[in-house]
Design a protein around this motif. Structure first.
Motif, short mmCIF file in Angstrom:
data_model
loop_
_atom_site.label_atom_id
_atom_site.label_comp_id
_atom_site.label_asym_id
_atom_site.label_seq_id
_atom_site.Cartn_x
_atom_site.Cartn_y
_atom_site.Cartn_z
N UNK A 221 0.85 -1.19 0.00
CA UNK A 221 0.00 0.00 0.00
C UNK A 221 0.89 1.25 0.00
N UNK A 222 0.32 2.43 -0.27
CA UNK A 222 1.14 3.65 -0.29
C UNK A 222 1.94 3.88 0.99
N UNK A 223 1.47 3.37 2.12
CA UNK A 223 2.21 3.56 3.38
C UNK A 223 3.29 2.49 3.59
N UNK A 224 3.48 1.62 2.58
CA UNK A 224 4.54 0.62 2.65
C UNK A 224 4.14 -0.70 3.25
N UNK A 225 2.91 -0.81 3.76
CA UNK A 225 2.47 -2.06 4.38
C UNK A 225 1.92 -3.00 3.31
N UNK A 226 2.23 -4.29 3.45
CA UNK A 226 1.73 -5.26 2.48
C UNK A 226 0.29 -5.64 2.82
N UNK A 253 3.79 -2.52 9.94
CA UNK A 253 4.91 -1.84 9.31
C UNK A 253 6.15 -2.72 9.45
N UNK A 254 6.92 -2.81 8.38
CA UNK A 254 8.15 -3.61 8.32
C UNK A 254 7.89 -5.11 8.27
N UNK A 255 6.64 -5.53 8.23
CA UNK A 255 6.35 -6.95 8.12
C UNK A 255 6.22 -7.33 6.64
N UNK A 256 6.75 -8.51 6.28
CA UNK A 256 6.65 -8.94 4.88
C UNK A 256 5.38 -9.74 4.64
N UNK A 257 4.63 -10.03 5.72
CA UNK A 257 3.39 -10.78 5.59
C UNK A 257 2.24 -10.01 6.23
N UNK A 258 1.02 -10.42 5.90
CA UNK A 258 -0.16 -9.73 6.42
C UNK A 258 -0.86 -10.53 7.51
N UNK A 259 -0.28 -11.68 7.91
CA UNK A 259 -0.98 -12.60 8.82
C UNK A 259 -1.45 -11.91 10.10
N UNK A 260 -2.68 -12.19 10.50
CA UNK A 260 -3.24 -11.59 11.71
C UNK A 260 -2.48 -12.05 12.95
N UNK A 261 -2.04 -13.32 12.95
CA UNK A 261 -1.28 -13.82 14.10
C UNK A 261 0.04 -13.08 14.24
#
Length: 364
Positions: A221-226, A253-261
């Protein structure tokens, strides 16, 4: 004749006999009571092979209390066991083999690599798959880096974002490594040279897992979050595959994954697509295409392997509105819908295995 019985097969998390999804099981047991099905929970450790009995766990919705009771084997088994490195998982494998003749709602799905190869043989599904290669040596990563500027290295049996490494090739030839270790902790990003790749991969692979190398996609996304989307496809009360819901996930932020856990947050699919695509007509097209695709994947995997009752598809949608299948999860959580505020979808997701179980029982 008494009510049909559904046994939810799970694994204890530790020696205190804790259950990971206890609140979900409580809701399923309550739903079964309303719909005319006895539902209980058990693990392979609770089975008495000699006497063909189970020391099952029952929940009383009225008192909110759990208790145990010796029961016969259920008419149907709903397998919720996820892979874990423990003696408990070995007990599970023995149980599945010993009692393979019983009626399971869902059989185990294969690992990420085998599922990818199965789906890639289908011409209508192949365009939705990122290029993927089995990791056997650092040369496999180097080969993929010659084609794509971003790659993901994933354990073929991993869940919840554990053990995933992202490798980005910069214009100067340096490689940026980011990831989450096997405890889901975000690992500090670091730059390495091409020559340091083999050493870095050897350090990452110290758990002895098998991995795939997958083409990276532009989903920042524009804020850098996947971000990505979790689609739940389930059998309904008529035994037909149907999309129960699809929700968005946004990583830390700084995570390469979107997992909720791993600390990600949930959003409705439409709200996230409006931030990403914007055009309402295009959003409707994407949703319709994604739902048809989800049902097609579920049907094909069931035909290829064995009985299934639900699957979660992790989907990415790029800037051009193209849908990509990141991976398939045969033991999906439902929490993304509750966290996205879609409580009706969440309730439906919990009830559907009961409705399908009742249909299957009456068919048999």
């Amino acid at each position: 004749m008494g009510q049909p019985a559904l046994g939810i097969l799970t694994l204890y998390l530790n020696e205190s006999k804790a259950l990971e999804e206890r609140s979900v099981y409580e809701k399923m047991i309550a739903a079964g009571k309303r719909l005319g099905m006895t539902v209980f929970v058990f693990t392979p450790q609770d089975v008495d092979d000699e006497n063909d009995q189970i020391n099952a766990m029952f929940f009383q919705p009225e008192t909110k209390k759990w208790s145990r009771r010796l029961v016969r084997f259920p008419n149907l088994i709903y397998d919720r066991c996820r892979i874990q490195k423990s003696y408990r998982f070995q007990q599970l494998l023995s149980f599945r083999k010993r009692y393979s003749h019983l009626q399971f709602l869902n059989r185990p799905l294969r690992n990420k690599w085998t599922v990818y190869r199965t789906l890639s043989k289908v011409s209508s599904i192949r365009p939705y798959l990122p290029v993927t290669r089995l990791y056997q040596s650092p040369e496999d990563v180097q080969f993929m880096l010659n084609r794509f500027s971003t790659l993901y290295l994933k354990p073929i049996n991993g869940t919840g974002g554990r053990g995933i490494l992202r490798i980005e090739r910069g214009r100067d030839g340096k490689l940026l490594l980011q990831g989450r270790n096997h405890s889901r902790t975000i690992v500090q990003p670091r730059l390495i040279s091409k020559n340091g790749l083999a050493s870095a991969l050897a350090h990452w692979d110290k758990h002895g897992d098998r991995y795939i190398v997958q083409q990276g996609l532009n989903i920042k996304l524009p804020d850098g979050r996947v971000h990505d989307y979790r689609m739940l496809v389930q059998k309904n009360g008529s035994g037909q595959w149907e999309v129960t819901g699809c929700a968005g996930r946004i990583g830390l932020h700084r995570s390469i994954t979107s997992n909720l856990h791993g600390g990600g947050e949930a959003a409705t699919m439409n709200s996230l697509l409006r931030r990403w695509i914007g055009n309402e007509g295009e959003i409707r097209r994407i949703r319709a295409t994604a739902e048809n695709f989800g049902v097609a994947v579920a049907r094909h995997l069931e035909e290829s392997y064995d009985a299934l009752c639900e699957l979660a598809l992790d989907l990415a949608i790029d800037r051009n509105g193209r849908i990509w299948l990141i991976e398939v999860n045969p033991k999906p959580s439902r929490e993304v819908f509750k966290l996205a505020g879609e409580r009706d979808v969440y309730r439906k997701a919990i009830i559907r295995p009961i409705e399908y179980g009742l249909w299957l029982y009456h068919q048999k």
